[in-house]
Write an enzyme that holds these catalytic residues in place. Structure first.
Site, PDB file in Angstrom:
ATOM      1  CG  ASP A 178      40.944  37.424  32.415  1.00 32.07           C
ATOM      2  OD1 ASP A 178      40.014  37.942  33.060  1.00 32.07           O
ATOM      3  OD2 ASP A 178      40.961  36.226  32.069  1.00 32.07           O
TER       4      ASP A 178
ATOM      5  CE  LYS B  78      43.347  33.476  31.778  1.00 33.85           C
ATOM      6  NZ  LYS B  78      42.647  34.469  30.930  1.00 33.85           N
TER       7      LYS B  78
ATOM      8  CE  LYS C 259      39.880  32.313  32.350  1.00 36.28           C
ATOM      9  NZ  LYS C 259      39.510  33.580  31.702  1.00 36.28           N
TER      10      LYS C 259
END
Lengths: 308, 283
Positions: B120, B183, B219
């Protein structure tokens, strides 16, 4: 809504159209409507009191979430501070005395009964405000043990209490249990009198402006029969105060006890005449406390004997 | 956008649909701990929770992944050996992203070497906001290259981007640069994930998929702690992208306390009683 006694009319030729009040519940310091969108209209002597929220089990859940979130910080406040906050409720009630009396009359009381109930209610707030920082000394103890230990028993709040308020004493009955519950450091979800719910809502408005933190008191309006299985089974509720006469035929208290036993809840059923002075007492605070006993070794820190 | 997003919250999801939805939510969670105070013990506890959400509830799905800082990746890898729970690691100077590209790439490399299945990364919001899009693009592309087979999630930190136009632009940019997932947030600043922001990103994913045929995951992270809200997100994914995305390969929730709320809802459905906080394990 039933009509209030008007004190004075500003212009008799052009009477004002009265602004009617939307009765809402009191949850987490806010005044939400029921999520179910349902209402009911209690009647006194054939006259409708207004439209009141018919609380659903989800309203109950939301109120318990609010009460749980508020509980730890309420219990952690100093006893003296809880006392000050409770006293502030009395200040707020005093300012609304006239409105509270009017509303009790609308709900069926005579003028004399109404005034007496409001005055007793205000005095009861002051009574329990005084007890906040005293019950611990009265009920705690230092216990004799046969070993070099200090042994203390102290009271701790039970947690989140669900209170089914008195049906016939909409103000005094509600306060007579909410106050000792609060004094002991618990938070509470009240189910107001279903037939006379106005006073509980006005009381909520007083609480909202009296330094009582959001979520410490939550007030629902609705029907006991619909909600009883849900609050009795809700595992986040630690105790139940049921203000109902014990009835042999209708065994709602019995079924509440049975369901509550699954999650080890305390269930107290009260059937007291709240107008009587002997029914305000610190033992009601103790009903919603748990006793914690701690052992602490006595240390030898001086040559002359055990001490601190 | 706000109005469209609000309509997703007005669907009534009850009974069997709710039961399936809740299980799907559980299966899409990246169970996350990203605190300065994290210790090996905390990571072990989190991994144990990922494997054993609630032993008294039979046939529960497990979470999709755990999400930790790079220095805990090898520990998490050991703890989760033998399961198909993925290990996600934040990298690239999370959460601010304020360091040189060399250091960021080194961090990614270390995390991947330690066994991270997913990385991430955060984008350089300062560069993005000052219009240096080439830099942001090249940075994502470089990180993607360093990831190798690990899947790359690109955190846009939408709360710092200012408006939805920027969110859309950043989403397009990240996908063009090779992101496998986009995300919303680090979870460190407010606002984190919201329905309107997620909707904009889902629409960007839809358009990108139509244009290139490549499927990119989504996400939302931060601020989703209620089951009901999570179900609203699923409705939004279903109605924006379709069922192909309703799988933890393509949709994840970044959350720490959501799992417990979903568990409580599932227990409520099974027993009929609302459970207490003590009935599920601590986060």
């Amino acid at each position: 809504m039933a009509k209030r006694k008007t004190k004075r009319t500003t212009n008799p030729e052009h009477p004002r159209l009265p602004v009617l009040k939307t009765y809402k519940m009191f949850v987490g310091g806010k005044f939400p409507r029921t999520e179910s969108g349902r209402h009911y209209t209690p009647r006194v002597k054939g006259r409708g009191l207004g439209n009141f929220c018919l609380a659903s089990r989800k309203d109950l859940r939301n109120a318990v979430v609010a009460a749980r979130a508020a509980q730890a910080s309420w219990a952690e406040r100093s006893a003296y501070n809880r006392s000050q906050i409770l006293y502030r409720i009395a200040e707020m009630l005093e300012g609304r005395r006239g409105q509270l009396i009017d509303e009790l009359e609308i709900q069926g009381a005579t003028e004399g009964q109404a005034a007496s109930e409001v005055d007793q209610s205000i005095e009861r707030v002051v009574y329990y405000a005084g007890w906040c920082d005293k019950y611990q000394q009265v009920f705690s103890s230092v216990n004799p043990v046969a070993s070099p230990h200090f042994n203390f028993s102290v009271l701790e709040p039970t947690g989140v209490v669900f209170h089914v308020a008195s049906e016939n004493r909409p103000l005094l009955g509600l306060l007579s249990l909410v106050l000792p519950i609060l004094a002991g450091g618990n938070t509470v979800v009240c189910l107001a009198s279903s037939t006379r719910p106005i006073s509980a809502i006005t009381l909520s408005e007083c609480l909202a402006t009296s330094d009582v933190p959001a979520g410490v008191v939550n007030v629902l309006t609705g029907q006991l029969a619909e909600l009883s299985a849900h609050f009795a089974g809700h595992r986040e509720i630690n105790a139940i105060a049921l203000d109902r006469p014990p009835r042999s035929k209708n065994s709602i208290a019995q079924s509440i006890r049975e369901t509550a036993a699954d999650s080890l809840k305390r269930v107290h059923v009260y059937n007291l005449n709240w107008a009587r002075g002997e029914n305000q007492n610190p033992y009601l605070i103790r009903d919603f406390c748990e006793v914690k006993t701690v052992w602490h070794p006595v240390e030898q820190i001086s040559s002359s004997g055990p001490g601190y | 956008m706000a109005q469209r997003a609000k309509r997703f919250t007005e669907r009534s999801i009850k009974g069997e649909a709710k039961r399936q939805g809740l299980r799907m939510v559980l299966n899409m969670i990246d169970l996350t701990t990203l605190e300065g105070s994290d210790t090996p013990g905390k990571i072990q506890q989190l991994c144990h929770k990922a494997r054993h959400l609630h032993d008294n509830v039979p046939d529960l799905p497990h979470v999709a992944a755990v999400c930790v800082y790079p220095n805990f990746v090898s520990l998490a890898k050991r703890e989760l050996a033998g399961t198909d729970i993925k290990i996600a690691s934040v990298a690239t100077a999370f959460p601010s992203g304020q360091t040189s590209l060399e250091l960021k790439l080194t961090e990614v490399e270390q995390a991947v070497d330690a066994g991270a299945d997913e990385i991430d990364m955060v984008i350089s919001r300062g560069r993005f906001l000052s219009g240096d899009f080439d830099y942001v693009f090249d940075e994502i592309a470089a990180v993607k290259q360093t990831c190798g087979t690990a899947r790359l999630k690109v955190i846009l930190e939408t709360g710092e981007l200012g408006n939805l136009d920027n969110v859309r632009h950043a989403s397009d940019l990240a996908m063009e640069a090779g992101a496998d997932f986009i995300k919303t947030s680090t979870g460190k600043i407010k606002p984190a994930a919201t329905l309107p922001v997620t909707l904009v990103m889902l629409l960007a994913i839809r358009d990108y998929h139509r244009r290139t045929g490549r499927q990119v995951g989504m996400k939302p992270a931060g601020g989703i702690s209620q089951s009901k809200l999570a179900l609203h997100y699923l409705v939004m994914v279903q109605e924006t992208l379709g069922p192909a995305w309703l799988d933890n390969q393509w949709f994840r929730f970044g959350a720490s306390s959501l799992a417990n709320d979903v568990l409580k809802q599932i227990i409520k459905q099974q027993t009929g009683y609302y459970p207490a906080a003590d009935d599920v394990s601590r986060d």
